[in-house]
Write an enzyme that holds these catalytic residues in place. Structure first.
Site, PDB file in Angstrom:
ATOM      1  N   ASP A   1       0.857  -1.189   0.000  1.00  0.00           N
ATOM      2  CA  ASP A   1       0.000   0.000   0.000  1.00  0.00           C
ATOM      3  C   ASP A   1       0.895   1.241   0.000  1.00  0.00           C
ATOM      4  OD1 ASP A   1      -3.284   0.127   0.864  1.00  0.00           O
ATOM      5  OD2 ASP A   1      -2.184   2.019   0.893  1.00  0.00           O
TER       6      ASP A   1
ATOM      7  N   ASP B   1       4.042   2.818  -4.374  1.00  0.00           N
ATOM      8  CA  ASP B   1       3.037   3.438  -5.238  1.00  0.00           C
ATOM      9  C   ASP B   1       2.908   2.535  -6.465  1.00  0.00           C
ATOM     10  OD1 ASP B   1       1.533   4.877  -7.012  1.00  0.00           O
ATOM     11  OD2 ASP B   1       2.764   6.695  -6.934  1.00  0.00           O
TER      12      ASP B   1
ATOM     13  N   ASN C   1      -5.435  -4.812  -6.621  1.00  0.00           N
ATOM     14  CA  ASN C   1      -6.716  -4.360  -6.089  1.00  0.00           C
ATOM     15  C   ASN C   1      -6.756  -2.870  -5.745  1.00  0.00           C
ATOM     16  OD1 ASN C   1      -9.236  -4.649  -4.255  1.00  0.00           O
ATOM     17  ND2 ASN C   1      -7.608  -4.007  -2.839  1.00  0.00           N
TER      18      ASN C   1
ATOM     19  N   TYR D   1     -13.451   6.717 -13.581  1.00  0.00           N
ATOM     20  CA  TYR D   1     -13.471   5.456 -12.831  1.00  0.00           C
ATOM     21  C   TYR D   1     -14.073   4.344 -13.688  1.00  0.00           C
ATOM     22  CZ  TYR D   1     -14.377   2.173  -9.014  1.00  0.00           C
ATOM     23  OH  TYR D   1     -14.410   1.055  -8.218  1.00  0.00           O
TER      24      TYR D   1
ATOM     25  N   LYS E   1     -12.115   0.971 -15.097  1.00  0.00           N
ATOM     26  CA  LYS E   1     -12.475  -0.400 -14.743  1.00  0.00           C
ATOM     27  C   LYS E   1     -12.812  -1.223 -15.990  1.00  0.00           C
ATOM     28  CE  LYS E   1     -11.822  -0.021 -10.332  1.00  0.00           C
ATOM     29  NZ  LYS E   1     -10.690  -0.724  -9.701  1.00  0.00           N
TER      30      LYS E   1
ATOM     31  N   THR F   1     -17.756   0.036   2.635  1.00  0.00           N
ATOM     32  CA  THR F   1     -16.501   0.544   3.194  1.00  0.00           C
ATOM     33  C   THR F   1     -16.835   1.745   4.092  1.00  0.00           C
ATOM     34  OG1 THR F   1     -16.228   1.955   1.268  1.00  0.00           O
ATOM     35  CG2 THR F   1     -15.119  -0.164   1.199  1.00  0.00           C
TER      36      THR F   1
HETATM   37  N1  LIG Z   1     -15.879  -0.233  -2.302  1.00  0.00           N
HETATM   38  C1  LIG Z   1     -16.644  -0.505  -3.353  1.00  0.00           C
HETATM   39  O1  LIG Z   1     -17.873  -0.317  -3.313  1.00  0.00           O
HETATM   40  C2  LIG Z   1     -16.033  -1.081  -4.611  1.00  0.00           C
HETATM   41  C3  LIG Z   1     -16.870  -1.630  -5.604  1.00  0.00           C
HETATM   42  C4  LIG Z   1     -16.300  -2.159  -6.760  1.00  0.00           C
HETATM   43  C5  LIG Z   1     -14.926  -2.120  -6.918  1.00  0.00           C
HETATM   44  N2  LIG Z   1     -14.146  -1.566  -5.951  1.00  0.00           N
HETATM   45  C6  LIG Z   1     -12.691  -1.554  -6.165  1.00  0.00           C
HETATM   46  O2  LIG Z   1     -12.093  -2.381  -5.191  1.00  0.00           O
HETATM   47  C7  LIG Z   1     -10.775  -1.927  -4.922  1.00  0.00           C
HETATM   48  C8  LIG Z   1     -10.609  -1.725  -3.427  1.00  0.00           C
HETATM   49  O3  LIG Z   1     -11.614  -0.818  -3.003  1.00  0.00           O
HETATM   50  P1  LIG Z   1     -11.870  -0.483  -1.460  1.00  0.00           P
HETATM   51  O4  LIG Z   1     -13.267  -0.039  -1.363  1.00  0.00           O
HETATM   52  O5  LIG Z   1     -11.373  -1.591  -0.617  1.00  0.00           O
HETATM   53  O6  LIG Z   1     -10.944   0.843  -1.340  1.00  0.00           O
HETATM   54  P2  LIG Z   1     -10.206   1.509  -0.094  1.00  0.00           P
HETATM   55  O7  LIG Z   1     -10.133   2.967  -0.405  1.00  0.00           O
HETATM   56  O8  LIG Z   1     -10.812   1.073   1.199  1.00  0.00           O
HETATM   57  O9  LIG Z   1      -8.727   0.872  -0.213  1.00  0.00           O
HETATM   58  C9  LIG Z   1      -7.898   1.142  -1.309  1.00  0.00           C
HETATM   59  C10 LIG Z   1      -6.448   1.086  -0.853  1.00  0.00           C
HETATM   60  O10 LIG Z   1      -5.620   1.327  -2.008  1.00  0.00           O
HETATM   61  C11 LIG Z   1      -4.532   2.126  -1.582  1.00  0.00           C
HETATM   62  N3  LIG Z   1      -3.982   2.849  -2.719  1.00  0.00           N
HETATM   63  C12 LIG Z   1      -4.559   3.853  -3.429  1.00  0.00           C
HETATM   64  N4  LIG Z   1      -3.718   4.302  -4.373  1.00  0.00           N
HETATM   65  C13 LIG Z   1      -2.578   3.562  -4.264  1.00  0.00           C
HETATM   66  C14 LIG Z   1      -1.333   3.583  -4.947  1.00  0.00           C
HETATM   67  N5  LIG Z   1      -1.088   4.453  -5.951  1.00  0.00           N
HETATM   68  N6  LIG Z   1      -0.387   2.685  -4.575  1.00  0.00           N
HETATM   69  C15 LIG Z   1      -0.620   1.810  -3.561  1.00  0.00           C
HETATM   70  N7  LIG Z   1      -1.777   1.762  -2.873  1.00  0.00           N
HETATM   71  C16 LIG Z   1      -2.733   2.642  -3.215  1.00  0.00           C
HETATM   72  C17 LIG Z   1      -5.124   3.056  -0.535  1.00  0.00           C
HETATM   73  O11 LIG Z   1      -4.106   3.606   0.296  1.00  0.00           O
HETATM   74  C18 LIG Z   1      -6.104   2.152   0.199  1.00  0.00           C
HETATM   75  O12 LIG Z   1      -5.496   1.534   1.314  1.00  0.00           O
HETATM   76  C19 LIG Z   1     -10.586  -0.656  -5.758  1.00  0.00           C
HETATM   77  O13 LIG Z   1      -9.942  -0.979  -6.975  1.00  0.00           O
HETATM   78  C20 LIG Z   1     -12.012  -0.214  -6.013  1.00  0.00           C
HETATM   79  O14 LIG Z   1     -12.110   0.565  -7.188  1.00  0.00           O
HETATM   80  C21 LIG Z   1     -14.660  -1.062  -4.788  1.00  0.00           C
END
Ligand SMILES: NC(=O)c1ccc[n+]([C@@H]2O[C@H](COP(=O)([O-])OP(=O)(O)OC[C@H]3O[C@@H](n4cnc5c(N)ncnc54)[C@H](O)[C@@H]3O)[C@@H](O)[C@H]2O)c1
Length: 252
Positions: free
Chosen positions: A37, A56, A83, A151, A155, A186
């Protein structure tokens, strides 16, 4: 179940949400997890007996170093869960979204998956075995009038890229699948919807199950895709959405 006993798994975005729940689930299934992360995940790595890397994932040198480091420390990479992703507020209708937000979202959500696959694949191909799961979204499959244009496009890119890689490497022992979660409860999403119940209701009406997913429910699907139980599943759009994409009318 201990379906990942002895496996080495990389999880990006491991500090929060789906990535955190999946890191815990992978460890419970017997994997050694490398938690990745932007923020420090040392506490989580300690909790699950893994290995934390601050990186990153949108930066090519950082991703190259990540996979070279995992290979040198652990000797192999069995599972890569790409992810990490962002969904910033300045990504909205195409009429308002500027090129800065567009490029930032594409870089973090799509280019990062290209980079992760580019550096994980040679290791997996050499092993003749591996499972890559890339997080797309249900918005890659259906349109929303409440647009976040960058976004959604990002995706769609993850989905198409994962399918192509799954097909290309299918006979070399490497599976590549796109995970398409529905909305997940979340903390950020829940806070937003607590402040604006009408906004939550507008979305919930489209979910046949009638609620948002818990991160652990998404993690369970990822653990399945990572494991040999999914040995005939590749190049798929693996939908975990409470029925959203199958619905016309939902139950009252
Ligand atoms: N939450 C939802 O409803 C949902 C639905 C469909 C898809 N998603 C996808 O699932 C994945 C996880 O989502 P989530 O809700 O757990 O998000 P979240 O925001 O809780 O966690 C995402 C994590 O990614 C890290 N991150 C962001 N940019 C980064 C980078 N450049 N390098 C390293 N780490 C980085 C952040 O620090 C964070 O810890 C994402 O790709 C999101 O688009 C989420």
């Amino acid at each position: 179940m201990r379906r990942l006993e002895g496996r080495i798994a990389v999880v990006t975005g491991a500090a929060s949400g789906i990535g955190l729940a999946t890191s815990r689930r992978f460890a419970a299934e017997g994997a050694t997890v490398v938690t990745v992360d932007l923020t420090d995940t040392a506490d989580i790595a300690t909790e699950i007996g893994g290995d934390a890397v601050i990186a990153d994932i949108a930066d090519e040198a950082a991703v190259a170093d990540l996979y070279a480091g995992v290979k040198s420390r652990h000797g192999r990479v069995d599972v890569a869960f790409h992810n990490a992703g962002i969904s910033p507020p300045d990504d909205d209708s195409i009429l308002e979204t500027g090129i800065d937000a567009w490029e930032r979202v594409l870089r973090v959500n799509t280019t990062s998956v290209y980079l992760g696959c580019k550096y994980a694949l040679p290791i997996m191909l050499e092993q003749g075995r591996g499972s890559i799961i890339n997080t797309a979204s249900f918005v890659a499959l259906m349109g929303a009038a409440t647009s976040q244009i960058a976004y959604t496009a990002s995706k769609g890119g993850v989905l198409a890229m994962s399918r192509e890689l799954g097909v290309q490497f299918a006979r070399q022992g490497v599976r590549v699948n796109a995970l398409c979660p529905g909305p997940v409860a979340t903390p950020l999403l829940m806070e937003l919807f607590a402040k604006d119940p009408e906004r939550a209701a507008r979305r919930l009406v489209h979910v046949p199950v009638g609620r948002f997913a818990q991160p652990e429910e998404i993690a369970a699907a990822v653990a399945f895709l990572a494991s040999d139980d999914a040995s005939f599943i590749t190049a798929s759009q693996f939908v975990v959405d409470g029925g959203i994409t199958g619905a016309y009318v939902t139950p009252l």
